[in-house]
Design an enzyme around this catalytic site. Structure first.
Site, PDB file in Angstrom:
ATOM      1  N   GLU A 113       0.843  -1.199   0.000  1.00  0.00           N
ATOM      2  CA  GLU A 113       0.000   0.000   0.000  1.00  0.00           C
ATOM      3  C   GLU A 113       0.871   1.240   0.000  1.00  0.00           C
ATOM      4  O   GLU A 113       2.061   1.164   0.304  1.00  0.00           O
ATOM      5  CB  GLU A 113      -0.870   0.017   1.272  1.00  0.00           C
ATOM      6  N   LYS A 115       2.003   4.759   1.712  1.00  0.00           N
ATOM      7  CA  LYS A 115       2.022   5.259   3.092  1.00  0.00           C
ATOM      8  C   LYS A 115       1.616   6.726   3.036  1.00  0.00           C
ATOM      9  O   LYS A 115       2.409   7.593   2.680  1.00  0.00           O
ATOM     10  CB  LYS A 115       3.407   5.083   3.706  1.00  0.00           C
ATOM     11  N   ASP A 117       0.673  10.400   4.022  1.00  0.00           N
ATOM     12  CA  ASP A 117       1.300  11.257   5.024  1.00  0.00           C
ATOM     13  C   ASP A 117       0.244  12.189   5.618  1.00  0.00           C
ATOM     14  O   ASP A 117       0.111  13.336   5.220  1.00  0.00           O
ATOM     15  CB  ASP A 117       2.429  12.052   4.355  1.00  0.00           C
ATOM     16  N   TYR A 224      -7.151   1.576   5.544  1.00  0.00           N
ATOM     17  CA  TYR A 224      -6.188   0.526   5.212  1.00  0.00           C
ATOM     18  C   TYR A 224      -6.076  -0.639   6.196  1.00  0.00           C
ATOM     19  O   TYR A 224      -5.194  -1.463   6.067  1.00  0.00           O
ATOM     20  CB  TYR A 224      -4.804   1.142   5.026  1.00  0.00           C
ATOM     21  N   LYS A 311      10.264   3.783   3.918  1.00  0.00           N
ATOM     22  CA  LYS A 311      10.125   5.240   3.733  1.00  0.00           C
ATOM     23  C   LYS A 311      11.024   5.721   2.600  1.00  0.00           C
ATOM     24  O   LYS A 311      12.186   5.320   2.512  1.00  0.00           O
ATOM     25  CB  LYS A 311      10.524   5.959   5.025  1.00  0.00           C
ATOM     26  N   CYS A 405      17.145  48.121   6.183  1.00  0.00           N
ATOM     27  CA  CYS A 405      15.952  47.615   5.501  1.00  0.00           C
ATOM     28  C   CYS A 405      16.086  47.760   3.980  1.00  0.00           C
ATOM     29  O   CYS A 405      16.410  48.846   3.486  1.00  0.00           O
ATOM     30  CB  CYS A 405      14.722  48.378   5.999  1.00  0.00           C
ATOM     31  N   CYS A 408      13.308  50.535   2.934  1.00  0.00           N
ATOM     32  CA  CYS A 408      13.278  51.938   3.369  1.00  0.00           C
ATOM     33  C   CYS A 408      14.600  52.382   3.991  1.00  0.00           C
ATOM     34  O   CYS A 408      14.714  53.510   4.454  1.00  0.00           O
ATOM     35  CB  CYS A 408      12.140  52.156   4.364  1.00  0.00           C
ATOM     36  N   CYS A 423      12.586  45.615  10.781  1.00  0.00           N
ATOM     37  CA  CYS A 423      12.721  47.006  10.371  1.00  0.00           C
ATOM     38  C   CYS A 423      11.808  47.791  11.312  1.00  0.00           C
ATOM     39  O   CYS A 423      10.605  47.544  11.355  1.00  0.00           O
ATOM     40  CB  CYS A 423      12.259  47.185   8.932  1.00  0.00           C
ATOM     41  N   CYS A 429       7.655  52.460   6.135  1.00  0.00           N
ATOM     42  CA  CYS A 429       8.282  51.421   5.302  1.00  0.00           C
ATOM     43  C   CYS A 429       7.192  50.795   4.416  1.00  0.00           C
ATOM     44  O   CYS A 429       6.233  50.220   4.932  1.00  0.00           O
ATOM     45  CB  CYS A 429       8.929  50.386   6.222  1.00  0.00           C
TER      46      CYS A 429
HETATM   47  S1  IVH Z   1      -1.043   0.146   8.775  1.00  0.00           S
HETATM   48  C1  IVH Z   1      -0.864  -2.161  12.714  1.00  0.00           C
HETATM   49  N1  IVH Z   1      -1.081   1.246   6.408  1.00  0.00           N
HETATM   50  O1  IVH Z   1       1.821   5.316   9.130  1.00  0.00           O
HETATM   51  C2  IVH Z   1      -0.708  -1.474  11.408  1.00  0.00           C
HETATM   52  N2  IVH Z   1      -0.412   2.603   8.224  1.00  0.00           N
HETATM   53  O2  IVH Z   1       4.341   5.096  10.610  1.00  0.00           O
HETATM   54  C3  IVH Z   1      -1.220  -0.103  11.420  1.00  0.00           C
HETATM   55  N3  IVH Z   1       0.074   4.942   7.592  1.00  0.00           N
HETATM   56  O3  IVH Z   1       0.452   4.487  12.225  1.00  0.00           O
HETATM   57  C4  IVH Z   1      -0.833   0.802  10.368  1.00  0.00           C
HETATM   58  N4  IVH Z   1      -0.348   4.725   5.455  1.00  0.00           N
HETATM   59  O4  IVH Z   1      -0.763   6.337  10.716  1.00  0.00           O
HETATM   60  C5  IVH Z   1      -0.827   1.437   7.712  1.00  0.00           C
HETATM   61  N5  IVH Z   1      -1.202   2.072   4.233  1.00  0.00           N
HETATM   62  C6  IVH Z   1      -0.964   2.262   5.524  1.00  0.00           C
HETATM   63  C7  IVH Z   1      -0.546   3.517   6.025  1.00  0.00           C
HETATM   64  C8  IVH Z   1      -0.281   3.656   7.391  1.00  0.00           C
HETATM   65  C9  IVH Z   1       0.011   5.566   6.410  1.00  0.00           C
HETATM   66  C10 IVH Z   1       0.478   5.605   8.861  1.00  0.00           C
HETATM   67  C11 IVH Z   1      -0.305   5.171  10.051  1.00  0.00           C
HETATM   68  C12 IVH Z   1       0.711   4.450  10.895  1.00  0.00           C
HETATM   69  C13 IVH Z   1       1.967   5.152  10.512  1.00  0.00           C
HETATM   70  C14 IVH Z   1       3.204   4.357  10.874  1.00  0.00           C
END
Ligand code: IVH
Length: 671
Positions: A113, A115, A117, A224, A311, A405, A408, A423, A429
C-alpha cells in the site's frame, strides 16, 4: 406537501445525495454537476426544515458541522493503535522478509500500500453506521473527533451491503495538495501563519473545536486496516475489497505482490510516481496478507511483526546559491530567501529556498556561489540543508545579513532572544504599510467588503491611503478617478468602509496588527482591557497578569503604544467612531435581569435573529450560564438550524428542555 410524500422524497434525496457524494469523493467520478448537486441538497434541506420530525443525524445535509466549541473527549481504543516499524533501505526490507519466511515459510503474499502522510484515524461502524472516530492519541487512548470526521465527504456515514455488525477500520486523514495550497492562501490572506506541510494541516484541521470550520477544509481519507471479531475474510486484501464494496474509500493503488521482488518493483515505481499523486505519501507499507499468518507473527510492544513501512528518502538536489533576497513582512520581520540556479527536485523546478533567519545562514556557513544541497521534505518550500564545501569557488563571499531595511533603509533591529531581524520603521516602510492595510481590511479583521490586497496596493501607490485612518477619509469621487472603478463599485467600497465601524472591539484590536497579537490574544486582551485607552495605559505587569500573555507579547504591546505615530493613528481612528472599546449594549446586558439565574444553557446551530455570540451574551446578561456541552445538569438547549446531531440526541436522552430561538427570547422577555 403531504407528510408521507415528504418523507419519501426526503429518503430519495438522501439516497441520491449519498450516491453522488460517493461518486464524487470516493470514486472521483462525478455523475452530475456541482450545481445540480447543490440544488438537490437545497431541496433536501428545505424539506427537512419543513418537516423537522424526519431529522436524521446521518442525513447528507448534516455534513456541514456545528459551530459549537467543545473539548474532545478522550476514549480508549478497543484495539491498541500501534505504529509501524520502518526502514529506508532495501537490505533491511530483505531482512524483514527473511524473518517472516523463517517463521511462516515462503508460501504467502504481501499486500503493498501507499504510506499516506496524514494523521491516523480509527472509525467504528455499528450496524453500518459511523458511530465513532478516534485519533491515535497515545495509542491506548485517543481524542473522540467524531463530529469533525462526520464532515469529511469521503467517509460514509452509512454503509451498504453485507458488513459485520460491528467493526473498526483504520486509515489516514489527509489534505490533498490543492486543498493545502488553498488553505494556506486563505490563512495568509487572514494574516495567519500558514501550515508548514499538508500533514500538519490535516492534523490541525481535525483538532479544530468548530466542526463547521472543519467542514470547509477539503480533507480526504484512505482506509487501510480492518479490525473486527467478525472479519469478512482471512485475507487483508479481501477485507479491504469488501470494505470498498460497502462504500469505504480504499486506495486503487493497493496491490497484492506474490514475491519480495514484486514488492521491490512496487516501491521503485512509487518512489518516482509519487510526484504525480494529488496528495503526499512518504513511503510504502508492506503487509503479510494472510491474517492467520499475521496472528502467527504477532506484535512487538510497538508494532506488528507482519508489516513494515518503507520510507522514501527526502529528495535532494545540488545547485548554486546565486544571491539572497530579503523580504519585509507587515510586522517588519525580515526574512532571507535564497535565489538558486534552477534545479529539478521532486518533480518541480526549484529556484528559491527559505533561509528563515540570520542564525540559519551562519549555521550553514553559506557563501554566495556555494554549491548547496536542497531538500524537499514534508515542507512545500524546499530548504537548504548544507554546503558542499569541497566545491566552494575561490572567489566566494560569505553571506552577510543586511544591516538596513531593503525597502526603506532604516537600520534593522534584533530583539534579544529572538532570531528575527526587524525594520523598526513601521510608519513609513512601504511593505509594512501595505501589509498593515491588507491585514486591517481582511475578513477576520475589519472584513471590508469590496476592498482587496490589489486595491489597497493601488490606493497606496496613488498616494490616497497610507495610514489606517486614511481609509476612513476616502471618498467615492477619489476612487472613480482611478479609472478601475465605476460609480457603483466605488460606492460599495465606501459603504464597506463605513460599515466596518460596527466591528466589535476585540476584532478591531486584532485588526490593528500589533506584532504577536493574533485573534486569540486579541480576544483575551479585549476582555481584560475594555478600551484601547485602558490597554494603552497598561504596564508590563498588568499585561503579564492576563492569561497566556508573556513578556514577549507584553513587550510588543508596550512598544506599539509608545510609538508616537501609533498614538496619533489611534486618536484619529477614534474620530471615525471605530469600536475602540467594549460595546455599551453589552454592558447594559450585563445587568438586564436575573430570570435565568442558576440555569445552565447550551446553544447549538445557526440562528436567524441573533448571532451565537449575541445569544451567549444575552444568557449571561440575564444571569444564566452558557455551557458548551449537554450534560445532566443542562436546563435548556437552544436549538438552531443544522445543529450537531449528537447534541440533540444527548439532550433528548438527558431529558433537557429543547427550545427555539424565539422561545428563548420569550423566556428573557425580548419577544
Ligand atoms: S497500517 C498495525 N497502512 O503510518 C498497522 N499505516 O508510521 C497499522 N500509515 O500508524 C498501520 N499509510 O498512521 C498502515 N497504508 C498504511 C498507512 C499507514 C500511512 C500511517 C499510520 C501508521 C503510521 C506508521
Amino acid at each position: 406537501m403531504e407528510r408521507e410524500v415528504a418523507k419519501q422524497k426526503i429518503e430519495e434525496l438522501r439516497e441520491e445525495l449519498n450516491q453522488h457524494n460517493h461518486k464524487y469523493y470516493v470514486e472521483n467520478n462525478p455523475e452530475i454537476t456541482d450545481q445540480e448537486f447543490d440544488r438537490k441538497m437545497r431541496e433536501l434541506m428545505d424539506l427537512e426544515k419543513e418537516f423537522p420530525e424526519f431529522k436524521d443525524p446521518d442525513s447528507p445535509s448534516m455534513r456541514v458541522g456545528s459551530d459549537l466549541n467543545k473539548e474532545f473527549e478522550q476514549v480508549n481504543h478497543r484495539y491498541p493503535m500501534l505504529s509501524l516499524g520502518n526502514t529506508y533501505s532495501e537490505e533491511e526490507l530483505q531482512d524483514f522478509h527473511n524473518r517472516v519466511v523463517k517463521q511462516v515459510g515462503s508460501d504467502f503474499q504481501y499486500t503493498c500500500e501507499l504510506k499516506y502522510d496524514g494523521t491516523a484515524i480509527g472509525l467504528t461502524y455499528q450496524n453500518g453506521k459511523l458511530v465513532r472516530a478516534i485519533t491515535r492519541g497515545d495509542g491506548t487512548r485517543g481524542d473522540d473527533v467524531t463530529q469533525n470526521v462526520r464532515t469529511i465527504r469521503s467517509i460514509p456515514l452509512k454503509l451498504k451491503g453485507d458488513f459485520p455488525d460491528e467493526f473498526e477500520i483504520r486509515g489516514e486523514i489527509f489534505l490533498p495538495l490543492k486543498g493545502f495550497e488553498w488553505l494556506n492562501a486563505e490563512k495568509e490572506k487572514a494574516g495567519e501563519m500558514p501550515f508548514a506541510n499538508p500533514r500538519n494541516a490535516a492534523a490541525g484541521s481535525l483538532k479544530l473545536q468548530n466542526s463547521s470550520l472543519v467542514a470547509r477544509r477539503p480533507l480526504d481519507a484512505y482506509l487501510y486496516y480492518m479490525l473486527s471479531e467478525n472479519l469478512p475474510a482471512m485475507s487483508h486484501y479481501e477485507n479491504l475489497m469488501k470494505a470498498r464494496s460497502w462504500g469505504l474509500k480504499i486506495s486503487p493503488h493497493t496491490k497484492v505482490c506474490r514475491s519480495i521482488d514484486e514488492v521491490f518493483d512496487f516501491i521503485k515505481h512509487w518512489d518516482s510516481a509519487r510526484h504525480d499523486l494529488p496528495f503526499e505519501i512518504d513511503g510504502a507499507v508492506i503487509k503479510v496478507d494472510d491474517i492467520k499468518l499475521q496472528q502467527q507473527l504477532g506484535f512487538t510492544a510497538k508494532s506488528p511483526r507482519w508489516a513494515i513501512a518503507y520510507k522514501f528518502k527526502a529528495e535532494e538536489a545540488q545547485t548554486r546559491l546565486l544571491s539572497v533576497d530579503y523580504q519585509v513582512g507587515r510586522t517588519g520581520a525580515v526574512t532571507p530567501v535564497a535565489n538558486l540556479e534552477p534545479v529539478q527536485l521532486a518533480g518541480t523546478t526549484v529556484k528559491r529556498a527559505s533561509l528563515h533567519n540570520a542564525d540559519i545562514i551562519s549555521g550553514l556557513g553559506l557563501h554566495i556561489n556555494d554549491l548547496v544541497r536542497v531538500e524537499k521534505g514534508g515542507e512545500i518550500i524546499p530548504k537548504i540543508t548544507g554546503v558542499v564545501f569541497e566545491e566552494r569557488p575561490v572567489e566566494s563571499t560569505p553571506v552577510e545579513f543586511i544591516k538596513s531595511c531593503p525597502e526603506c533603509e532604516a537600520p534593522l533591529m534584533r530583539v534579544e532572544g529572538e532570531s528575527a531581524h526587524y525594520c523598526p520603521n513601521s510608519a513609513s516602510c512601504p511593505p509594512q504599510i501595505k501589509g498593515k492595510l491588507e491585514h486591517f481590511i481582511s475578513r477576520r479583521a475589519m472584513n471590508i467588503d469590496g476592498l482587496g490586497a490589489e486595491t489597497v496596493n493601488l490606493l497606496y501607490t496613488r498616494g490616497l491611503v497610507s495610514t489606517l485612518p486614511d481609509l476612513y477619509r476616502l471618498k467615492a469621487s477619489q476612487l472613480i478617478t482611478l479609472d478601475r472603478f465605476g460609480d457603483k463599485s466605488a460606492r460599495n467600497i465606501i459603504t464597506g468602509i463605513r460599515k466596518s465601524i460596527e466591528v466589535p472591539w476585540p476584532r478591531v484590536l486584532y485588526a490593528l496588527g500589533i506584532r504577536f497579537v493574533g485573534e486569540t490574544v486579541a480576544k483575551k486582551l479585549a476582555k481584560e482591557f475594555t478600551s484601547i485607552d485602558q490597554l494603552a495605559n497598561a504596564s508590563e505587569e498588568d499585561l503579564i497578569a492576563v492569561d497566556e500573555i508573556g513578556k514577549r507579547i507584553a513587550g510588543s504591546i508596550l512598544a506599539f503604544f509608545k510609538s508616537e505615530a501609533n498614538q496619533k493613528m489611534i486618536e484619529e481612528l477614534k474620530t471615525f467612531a471605530l469600536q475602540l472599546e467594549a460595546n455599551e449594549e453589552n454592558n447594559n446586558h450585563q445587568q438586564a435581569s436575573n430570570v435565568l439565574e442558576g440555569k445552565s444553557i447550551v446553544i447549538s446551530g445557526k440562528f436567524t435573529k441573533y448571532s451565537r455570540d449575541q445569544l451567549k451574551e444575552m444568557i449571561e446578561a440575564h444571569g444564566g450560564k452558557n455551557t458548551a456541552s449537554v450534560t445532566g445538569s443542562t436546563d435548556y438547549l437552544v436549538a438552531g438550524e443544522n445543529m450537531g446531531p449528537s447534541k440533540l440526541e444527548k439532550a433528548e436522552k438527558q431529558g433537557v428542555t429543547i427550545i427555539s430561538e424565539n422561545q428563548f427570547l420569550e423566556l428573557i422577555g425580548e419577544e
